[in-house]
Design a protein around this motif. Structure first.
Motif, short mmCIF file in Angstrom:
data_model
loop_
_atom_site.label_atom_id
_atom_site.label_comp_id
_atom_site.label_asym_id
_atom_site.label_seq_id
_atom_site.Cartn_x
_atom_site.Cartn_y
_atom_site.Cartn_z
N MET A 1 19.63 34.03 55.31
CA MET A 1 20.53 34.36 53.79
C MET A 1 21.84 34.92 53.89
O MET A 1 21.78 35.96 54.31
N ASN A 2 22.71 34.29 53.28
CA ASN A 2 24.20 35.07 53.16
C ASN A 2 24.47 35.24 51.53
O ASN A 2 24.10 34.23 50.71
N VAL A 3 24.70 36.47 51.23
CA VAL A 3 25.28 36.62 49.71
C VAL A 3 26.73 37.00 49.95
O VAL A 3 27.00 38.00 50.31
N ARG A 4 27.55 36.28 49.14
CA ARG A 4 28.97 36.30 49.21
C ARG A 4 29.33 37.06 47.93
O ARG A 4 28.91 36.12 46.86
N VAL A 5 30.21 37.99 48.01
CA VAL A 5 30.42 38.40 46.53
C VAL A 5 31.77 37.90 46.20
O VAL A 5 32.92 38.19 46.70
N LEU A 6 31.80 37.02 44.96
CA LEU A 6 33.01 36.49 44.63
C LEU A 6 33.69 37.29 43.60
O LEU A 6 34.97 37.40 43.60
N GLY A 7 32.91 38.07 42.89
CA GLY A 7 33.41 38.90 42.18
C GLY A 7 32.43 39.99 41.57
O GLY A 7 31.23 39.87 41.37
N CYS A 8 32.97 41.20 41.26
CA CYS A 8 32.07 42.29 40.98
C CYS A 8 32.76 43.45 40.05
O CYS A 8 32.17 44.62 40.12
N SER A 9 33.93 43.10 39.61
CA SER A 9 34.57 44.08 38.87
C SER A 9 34.25 43.95 37.42
O SER A 9 33.60 43.36 36.74
N GLY A 10 34.18 45.13 36.76
CA GLY A 10 33.84 45.36 35.22
C GLY A 10 34.83 44.78 34.30
O GLY A 10 34.58 44.96 33.17
N ALA A 11 35.99 44.17 34.83
CA ALA A 11 37.07 43.88 33.96
C ALA A 11 38.04 42.94 34.82
O ALA A 11 38.13 43.12 35.81
N ILE A 12 38.79 41.93 34.09
CA ILE A 12 39.53 41.18 34.80
C ILE A 12 40.81 41.87 35.05
O ILE A 12 41.09 43.14 34.52
N ARG A 13 41.47 41.68 36.21
CA ARG A 13 42.64 42.16 36.34
C ARG A 13 43.79 41.30 36.43
O ARG A 13 43.47 40.12 36.35
N SER A 14 45.14 41.56 36.42
CA SER A 14 46.12 40.71 36.16
C SER A 14 47.31 41.10 36.73
O SER A 14 47.38 42.32 37.04
N GLY A 15 48.52 40.18 36.59
CA GLY A 15 49.77 40.75 37.30
C GLY A 15 49.64 41.05 38.57
O GLY A 15 48.94 40.50 39.55
N GLU A 16 50.35 42.41 39.10
CA GLU A 16 50.35 42.61 40.47
C GLU A 16 48.84 43.03 40.95
O GLU A 16 48.68 43.29 42.08
N ASN A 17 47.92 43.46 39.75
CA ASN A 17 46.49 43.60 40.30
C ASN A 17 45.66 42.42 40.30
O ASN A 17 44.58 42.58 40.66
N ALA A 18 46.13 41.17 40.10
CA ALA A 18 44.95 40.12 40.12
C ALA A 18 44.61 40.05 41.43
O ALA A 18 45.25 40.23 42.60
N GLY A 19 43.09 39.73 41.47
CA GLY A 19 42.34 39.68 42.67
C GLY A 19 42.24 40.80 43.35
O GLY A 19 41.29 41.08 44.25
N GLU A 20 42.44 42.06 42.91
CA GLU A 20 41.93 43.59 43.25
C GLU A 20 41.25 44.13 42.10
O GLU A 20 41.96 44.33 41.16
N PRO A 21 40.03 44.32 42.36
CA PRO A 21 39.17 44.17 43.27
C PRO A 21 38.41 42.68 42.97
O PRO A 21 36.89 42.99 42.82
#
Ligand SMILES: [Zn+2]
Ligand SMILES: [Zn+2]
Length: 260
Positions: A1-21
């Protein structure tokens, strides 16, 4: 069984921080089971999205369900069976009343037709299990500002438990410590200790509250920390390591795959 982490942030990021973390909470178990449906789902391809048969929701907050209404619509042409959403009856009632109400979004429990809908709801209450092709999903106690639960997924070899959003909750740790083969516990820590009043008000954890709950608990699994509010992530981890010197812990990373 694999568990892939798609998202785990406490808030959305935008602009230059989009996708991080990464986006907000979503975990993919193998190819067909998703736990929560936050904005992290956006990393999936159309094909990957269409292969998901079951979504388990910890609670109704937007950062955990944002992609659910949109993905049901997006995969409708590619699928010939409804997506099954598992959550507590209380959470399903909230979704029906406030999302799938033909005002915010169409009632996909009845369209394209009541006999062949886009989504079906199935209640799962704390303490209950759902078995699916060698994997078992178990609902765990949580304590948040709306009806909530944690979720454990087990294979024949090992188990991963996820707190969902919760504040002080010894019942969660007691249930987790009783799980056979427990290898990982993903636990939220939204706030640093300086914001303990906010943690209480919003029903989230801060490091001091986790340390209080874990005192005396026989918890040997690795702690993976999620739902960090982006500006405080490093501080929260520093405080957790100081409060729990004997526990193996680190931040959960968007994009990583845990094998169980
Ligand atoms: Zn929440
Ligand atoms: Zn949340």
């Amino acid at each position: 069984m694999n568990v892939r982490v798609l998202g785990c942030s406490g808030a959305i990021r935008s602009g230059e921080n989009a996708g991080e973390p990464g986006g907000t909470t979503a975990l993919l178990v193998d190819e067909d089971i998703m736990i929560d449906a936050g904005t992290g789902v956006a990393v999936l391809t159309d094909d990957e999205l269409a292969r998901i048969d079951h979504v388990f929701l910890t609670h109704s907050h937007l950062d955990h369900i944002a992609y659910l209404p949109l993905m049901i619509d997006a995969v409708s042409d590619a699928r010939d069976t409804p997506l099954t959403v598992h959550a507590s009856r209380a959470t399903l009632d909230i979704l029906q009343a406030h999302i799938f109400n033909n005002l915010i979004w169409p009632d996909f429990t009845r369209i394209p037709s009541p006999d062949a809908p886009g989504v079906r709801f199935e209640a799962l209450e704390v303490g209950e299990c759902f078995a699916l092709n060698g994997r078992t999903v178990t609902a765990l106690p949580a304590r948040h500002s709306v009806p909530s639960m944690g979720i454990a997924v087990s294979s024949a070899e090992a188990c991963l438990a996820f707190s969902g959003d919760t504040t002080s909750n010894p019942d969660f740790w007691a249930a987790v410590c009783a799980l056979p083969g427990l290898r990982y516990v993903i636990v939220e820590t939204a706030y640093p200790d300086a914001q303990i009043a906010l943690a209480h008000a919003a029903h989230h954890y801060c490091p001091r509250l986790i340390a209080d709950d874990l005192r005396g608990m026989p918890m040997k699994a690795e702690l993976l920390i999620s739902h960090l509010k982006p500006p405080h992530g490093a501080l929260i981890l520093e405080e957790l390591r100081a409060a729990l010197p004997d526990v193996s812990l680190r931040a959960l990373r968007a994009g990583e795959v845990l094998t169980l």
